[in-house]
Design a protein around this motif. Structure first.
Motif, mmCIF file in Angstrom:
data_model
loop_
_atom_site.group_PDB
_atom_site.id
_atom_site.type_symbol
_atom_site.label_atom_id
_atom_site.label_comp_id
_atom_site.label_asym_id
_atom_site.label_seq_id
_atom_site.Cartn_x
_atom_site.Cartn_y
_atom_site.Cartn_z
ATOM 1 N N GLU A 212 0.836 -1.203 0.000
ATOM 2 C CA GLU A 212 0.000 0.000 0.000
ATOM 3 C C GLU A 212 0.867 1.247 0.000
ATOM 4 O O GLU A 212 0.561 2.235 -0.671
ATOM 5 N N LYS A 213 1.993 1.176 0.727
ATOM 6 C CA LYS A 213 2.950 2.278 0.768
ATOM 7 C C LYS A 213 4.331 1.686 0.966
ATOM 8 O O LYS A 213 4.508 0.739 1.747
ATOM 9 N N PHE A 214 5.316 2.237 0.271
ATOM 10 C CA PHE A 214 6.666 1.709 0.393
ATOM 11 C C PHE A 214 7.246 1.959 1.776
ATOM 12 O O PHE A 214 7.172 3.052 2.319
ATOM 13 N N ASP A 215 7.803 0.928 2.334
ATOM 14 C CA ASP A 215 8.575 0.994 3.561
ATOM 15 C C ASP A 215 9.694 -0.027 3.394
ATOM 16 O O ASP A 215 9.435 -1.199 3.091
ATOM 17 N N ALA A 216 10.936 0.403 3.577
ATOM 18 C CA ALA A 216 12.075 -0.467 3.276
ATOM 19 C C ALA A 216 12.057 -1.748 4.104
ATOM 20 O O ALA A 216 12.260 -2.850 3.566
ATOM 21 N N ALA A 217 11.806 -1.621 5.393
ATOM 22 C CA ALA A 217 11.808 -2.804 6.252
ATOM 23 C C ALA A 217 10.685 -3.762 5.869
ATOM 24 O O ALA A 217 10.882 -4.988 5.816
ATOM 25 N N THR A 234 13.013 2.251 -7.513
ATOM 26 C CA THR A 234 13.836 3.416 -7.798
ATOM 27 C C THR A 234 15.140 3.315 -7.008
ATOM 28 O O THR A 234 15.231 2.557 -6.034
ATOM 29 N N PRO A 235 16.165 4.087 -7.379
ATOM 30 C CA PRO A 235 17.398 4.079 -6.592
ATOM 31 C C PRO A 235 17.178 4.441 -5.125
ATOM 32 O O PRO A 235 17.827 3.871 -4.240
ATOM 33 N N THR A 236 16.270 5.372 -4.865
ATOM 34 C CA THR A 236 16.018 5.762 -3.468
ATOM 35 C C THR A 236 15.463 4.586 -2.667
ATOM 36 O O THR A 236 15.859 4.361 -1.517
ATOM 37 N N MET A 237 14.548 3.822 -3.250
ATOM 38 C CA MET A 237 14.019 2.643 -2.565
ATOM 39 C C MET A 237 15.123 1.624 -2.299
ATOM 40 O O MET A 237 15.235 1.074 -1.189
ATOM 41 N N LEU A 238 15.944 1.388 -3.303
ATOM 42 C CA LEU A 238 17.033 0.420 -3.142
ATOM 43 C C LEU A 238 18.052 0.907 -2.114
ATOM 44 O O LEU A 238 18.618 0.106 -1.358
ATOM 45 N N GLN A 239 18.284 2.217 -2.062
ATOM 46 C CA GLN A 239 19.201 2.782 -1.076
ATOM 47 C C GLN A 239 18.669 2.539 0.335
ATOM 48 O O GLN A 239 19.416 2.114 1.235
ATOM 49 N N ARG A 240 17.383 2.784 0.531
ATOM 50 C CA ARG A 240 16.803 2.613 1.866
ATOM 51 C C ARG A 240 16.790 1.154 2.285
ATOM 52 O O ARG A 240 16.993 0.832 3.472
ATOM 53 N N MET A 241 16.570 0.251 1.343
ATOM 54 C CA MET A 241 16.610 -1.172 1.666
ATOM 55 C C MET A 241 18.028 -1.610 2.004
ATOM 56 O O MET A 241 18.260 -2.352 2.973
ATOM 57 N N ALA A 242 18.994 -1.129 1.234
ATOM 58 C CA ALA A 242 20.389 -1.507 1.483
ATOM 59 C C ALA A 242 20.920 -0.918 2.780
ATOM 60 O O ALA A 242 21.851 -1.471 3.380
ATOM 61 N N ASP A 243 20.335 0.189 3.240
ATOM 62 C CA ASP A 243 20.783 0.838 4.472
ATOM 63 C C ASP A 243 20.224 0.187 5.727
ATOM 64 O O ASP A 243 20.617 0.558 6.842
ATOM 65 N N LEU A 244 19.296 -0.772 5.585
ATOM 66 C CA LEU A 244 18.713 -1.415 6.757
ATOM 67 C C LEU A 244 19.777 -2.161 7.547
ATOM 68 O O LEU A 244 20.636 -2.845 6.982
ATOM 69 N N SER A 245 19.692 -2.021 8.839
ATOM 70 C CA SER A 245 20.630 -2.743 9.697
ATOM 71 C C SER A 245 20.457 -4.254 9.523
ATOM 72 O O SER A 245 19.333 -4.761 9.555
ATOM 73 N N GLU A 248 22.627 -7.621 5.245
ATOM 74 C CA GLU A 248 23.502 -8.659 4.689
ATOM 75 C C GLU A 248 23.104 -10.058 5.130
ATOM 76 O O GLU A 248 23.410 -11.040 4.446
ATOM 77 N N SER A 249 22.414 -10.164 6.256
ATOM 78 C CA SER A 249 22.025 -11.478 6.767
ATOM 79 C C SER A 249 20.596 -11.862 6.396
ATOM 80 O O SER A 249 20.144 -12.961 6.743
ATOM 81 N N ARG A 250 19.892 -11.001 5.666
ATOM 82 C CA ARG A 250 18.523 -11.306 5.285
ATOM 83 C C ARG A 250 18.512 -12.286 4.110
ATOM 84 O O ARG A 250 19.429 -12.322 3.288
#
Length: 488
Positions: A212-217, A234-245, A248-250
């Motif tokens: 319904e709405k983008f949220d990286a987590a 978009t790059p911004t979405m991918l940036q926010r997903m990659a920045d999640l703590s 790398e283990s997901r």
């Protein structure tokens, strides 16, 4: 309609008859709920809604304005429009009322459905199923765009609402086979053409899980839980997903491929995603709502042509021209012109007081993007001409500066604009959303960091710390509005 053509309405009915109980659409609500819907339900409910819309006067060729969030009601409304031969036009619902009013004036929809109409859509479940004639809309959809100038316009698709497998074929199949059916996550709002086009992919047989709405987590949770095989972001979405703590283990192993569009990816972000899922699973593409043409390349190709948005695909031809309309040599920056025989865009037209794309005598068209071709024929997108900053007589492209600054450890998001300046004409100004509001980067920090990555004249001369970059639900920004708010 020729005898080989099948309307989208008929295609929906055929899928419902053949696979009535197949769960084809999942909705991820803001509250975390995840209801699923079958072809049988979508067909029945969209027919009921079509009957109700017909009573309200919606008929073939009319525009149905849809100011709805990603939702089952939005999908039903689109299907209902096709069943009546009307043109669905999803509208940015996250606009202020005055701007939404301007867009509605351009569309002049016969019927408009907004947030207050969700309940009405639901009440149509009590209606009978009407006997609807098989019909075709003259335009399969309209897409709203304000561009960089903020002038409202609606781009009407150049094709009628007939089923064409071309629109549902995975882009990655131009490189290798893609397992079908795909399980596709849709993270972006469906008023954006890329997200809306996923409905055509669903009609081709793939399954959708729509946020319904983008949220990286939440997006990463959805990939893991439902074993998503593909998504476009978009790059911004991918940036926010990659920045999640802990990203790398997901478990991202279900991803067969991802597609990035809307803007070039910062090189550092491509390398981060290559480490997460493998460069061969990344596809980067370049196109526009007007459907003038398409370029793309895989992540492993990109490694040899860093910064590129690919080579021409599906019959697209590319030229880079100077101001006099002459072809430029490899490496020289000019305006990008596209021509495509495979993507039927010749019938596309605008609503609104905007000029059509500029064109050459032989049919190449441009929307004003700037770039260059390298020696191997790969296109490199630099920026939009309207966004270019002329500072001290030199050309500065905001996208290049943003790509350099996003790697600063204290920068979470950044947008670069040009502001009026008595010395430079325009100065390079960076709006920065810090990782930590209590410890933002200083102008000295930013300039020192940028000087190692950019020519001196491209380094920001001023910095503004903001709580959040004002991005739309599609993660886009309106630079013109940002400049205007700061005195032009």
């Amino acid at each position: 309609m020729t005898e080989v053509e099948v309307s989208l309405a008929r295609r929906i009915r055929e899928l419902a008859a053949a696979r009535p109980d197949e769960a084809i659409y999942r909705h991820i609500g803001l509250d975390g709920s995840a209801p699923t819907y079958t072809w049988g339900w979508l067909d029945r409910r969209s027919s009921q809604l079509a009957g109700a819309l017909a009573v309200r006067g919606l008929a073939r060729g009319d525009f149905l304005g849809l100011g709805l969030r990603n939702s089952p009601q939005l999908v039903l409304s689109v299907f209902a429009a096709w069943k009546l031969g009307a043109v669905p036009v999803p509208v940015r619902w996250d606009l202020p009322d005055w701007e939404l009013g301007r867009i509605r004036e351009v569309i002049q929809p016969r019927v408009y459905l907004g947030a207050d109409d969700v309940g009405w859509v639901d009440t149509t479940a009590s209606l009978g199923i009407p006997d609807l004639a098989d019909t075709v809309s003259p335009h399969r959809h309209g897409i709203c765009s304000s561009g960089s100038t903020g002038t409202p316009k609606v781009i009407l698709a150049g094709t009628a609402s007939t089923y064409n497998p071309h629109y549902g074929s995975p882009l990655m199949e131009n490189w290798r086979p893609v397992p079908r059916p795909q399980h596709i996550m849709v993270p972006a709002p469906m008023y954006h053409v890329t997200a809306f086009s996923m409905l055509y992919v669903m009609i081709a047989g793939d399954r959708l899980t729509v946020l319904e709405k983008f949220d990286a987590a939440r997006a990463v949770d959805v990939i893991e839980r439902y074993r998503v095989s593909h998504f476009i972001a978009t790059p911004t979405m991918l940036q926010r997903m990659a920045d999640l703590s802990g990203i790398e283990s997901r478990d991202l192993s279900s991803l067969d491929w991802i597609n990035q569009g809307a803007a070039p990816m910062p090189p550092s972000l491509v390398h981060r995603w290559a480490k997460l899922i493998g460069a061969e699973r990344i596809l980067m593409s370049y196109g526009m709502s007007e459907g003038l043409g398409l370029t793309a390349l895989t992540g492993d190709e990109w490694m040899a042509h860093q910064g590129s948005v690919g080579r021409p695909l599906r019959g697209t031809q590319v030229r880079v021209l100077d101001a006099a309309g002459e072809d430029l040599s490899p490496g020289e920056i000019g305006e990008i012109y596209l021509r495509s025989g495979a993507l039927p865009s010749s019938g596309a037209r605008y609503l609104g007081a905007v000029p059509p794309p500029r064109a050459t005598a032989d049919g190449f068209k441009t929307v004003g993007d700037l770039g260059y071709l390298d020696e191997d024929g790969y296109l490199h997108l630099v920026d939009r001409r309207v966004d270019m900053i002329i500072s001290g007589g030199a050309n500065v492209f905001p996208a290049e500066v943003e790509s350099a600054l996003i790697d600063h450890p204290k920068v979470a998001d950044v947008v670069v604009i040009g502001l009026r300046d008595p010395e430079w004409g325009r100065r390079v100004h960076a709006l920065i959303e810090p990782v930590d509001q209590a410890d933002p980067p200083t102008l000295t920090d930013i300039r020192a960091f940028a000087k190692h990555r950019l020519a001196a004249y491209k380094v920001p001369k001023s910095v503004e710390i903001v709580d959040a970059i004002p991005r739309s639900e599609a993660t886009k920004v309106n630079r013109g509005r940002l400049v205007e708010a700061r005195g032009g």
